[in-house]
Design an enzyme around this catalytic site. Structure first.
Site, PDB file in Angstrom:
ATOM      1  N   HIS A   4      44.984  61.447 104.137  1.00  0.00           N
ATOM      2  CA  HIS A   4      44.622  62.115 105.385  1.00  0.00           C
ATOM      3  C   HIS A   4      45.077  61.273 106.568  1.00  0.00           C
ATOM      4  CE1 HIS A   4      40.540  60.053 106.513  1.00  0.00           C
ATOM      5  NE2 HIS A   4      41.232  59.246 105.740  1.00  0.00           N
ATOM      6  N   CYS A  23      43.908  54.563 110.754  1.00  0.00           N
ATOM      7  CA  CYS A  23      43.697  55.907 110.205  1.00  0.00           C
ATOM      8  C   CYS A  23      44.503  56.967 110.956  1.00  0.00           C
ATOM      9  CB  CYS A  23      42.216  56.271 110.225  1.00  0.00           C
ATOM     10  SG  CYS A  23      41.222  55.247 109.132  1.00  0.00           S
ATOM     11  N   HIS A  29      47.449  58.059 105.095  1.00  0.00           N
ATOM     12  CA  HIS A  29      46.973  57.010 104.199  1.00  0.00           C
ATOM     13  C   HIS A  29      46.007  57.678 103.230  1.00  0.00           C
ATOM     14  CE1 HIS A  29      43.719  57.235 107.121  1.00  0.00           C
ATOM     15  NE2 HIS A  29      42.937  56.653 106.221  1.00  0.00           N
ATOM     16  N   HIS A  31      42.750  57.543 100.027  1.00  0.00           N
ATOM     17  CA  HIS A  31      41.521  56.948  99.501  1.00  0.00           C
ATOM     18  C   HIS A  31      41.256  57.493  98.104  1.00  0.00           C
ATOM     19  CE1 HIS A  31      40.388  55.425 103.453  1.00  0.00           C
ATOM     20  NE2 HIS A  31      40.707  56.615 103.947  1.00  0.00           N
ATOM     21  N   ASP A  69      42.223  66.716  94.690  1.00  0.00           N
ATOM     22  CA  ASP A  69      42.853  65.591  94.008  1.00  0.00           C
ATOM     23  C   ASP A  69      44.353  65.540  94.262  1.00  0.00           C
ATOM     24  OD1 ASP A  69      42.866  63.289  92.414  1.00  0.00           O
ATOM     25  OD2 ASP A  69      43.342  64.449  90.615  1.00  0.00           O
ATOM     26  N   HIS A  70      44.808  64.403  94.760  1.00  0.00           N
ATOM     27  CA  HIS A  70      46.214  64.147  95.095  1.00  0.00           C
ATOM     28  C   HIS A  70      46.754  65.130  96.131  1.00  0.00           C
ATOM     29  CE1 HIS A  70      45.790  61.640  91.557  1.00  0.00           C
ATOM     30  NE2 HIS A  70      46.750  60.907  92.084  1.00  0.00           N
ATOM     31  N   GLU A 116      34.180  56.958 100.812  1.00  0.00           N
ATOM     32  CA  GLU A 116      35.609  56.870 101.131  1.00  0.00           C
ATOM     33  C   GLU A 116      36.154  55.512 100.693  1.00  0.00           C
ATOM     34  OE1 GLU A 116      37.618  58.333 105.006  1.00  0.00           O
ATOM     35  OE2 GLU A 116      37.241  56.184 105.294  1.00  0.00           O
TER      36      GLU A 116
END
Length: 127
Positions: A4, A23, A29, A31, A69-70, A116
């Site tokens: 995100h 961020c 980037h 998490h 996811d991903h 996170e």
């Protein structure tokens, strides 16, 4: 795992960097989020469960993990379109997705905890 970027398009680059730090990176980037879902309700005397955890796990897989996811939260996730991709907003949106399917199984969603990082987590109670 999801990527995100925290960025307010109404601000210039300098203000975005000042408020969001790394961020706001234009290349995004990621998490490795950890989601904890807590339900409440009456214990079924025939099973000893408030809700069958196999059912809860499947709901979370289908409604949340399969969609996140991903993925890039800013671009790929339908329920995050037009929203800040902060952990706080993400937790609130996950709540909206899970509350109804969980209630169909006789339980109530009580709390969402979304970690996170090791130092950054949000708990949301549907308020």
């Amino acid at each position: 795992s999801a990527a995100h970027q925290l960025y307010n398009p109404n601000w210039d680059e300098e203000k975005n960097r000042m408020v969001f730090g790394k961020c706001a990176n234009k290349n995004f980037h990621g998490h490795n989020y950890t989601l904890t879902v807590t339900v409440k309700g009456e214990i079924n005397p025939e099973t000893g469960f408030v809700m069958n955890l196999v059912d809860l796990k499947q709901i979370i897989r289908d409604q949340v993990i399969a969609r996140l996811d991903h993925a890039n939260l800013n671009h790929d996730v339908d329920f995050m379109q037009g929203k800040f991709s902060s952990t706080e907003v993400l937790a609130e949106e996950i709540w909206k997705i899970l509350a109804e399917p969980i209630s169909r199984h006789g339980a109530q969603l009580y709390k969402i905890r979304l970690d996170e990082t090791l130092n950054n987590a949000v708990e949301y109670f549907g308020d």
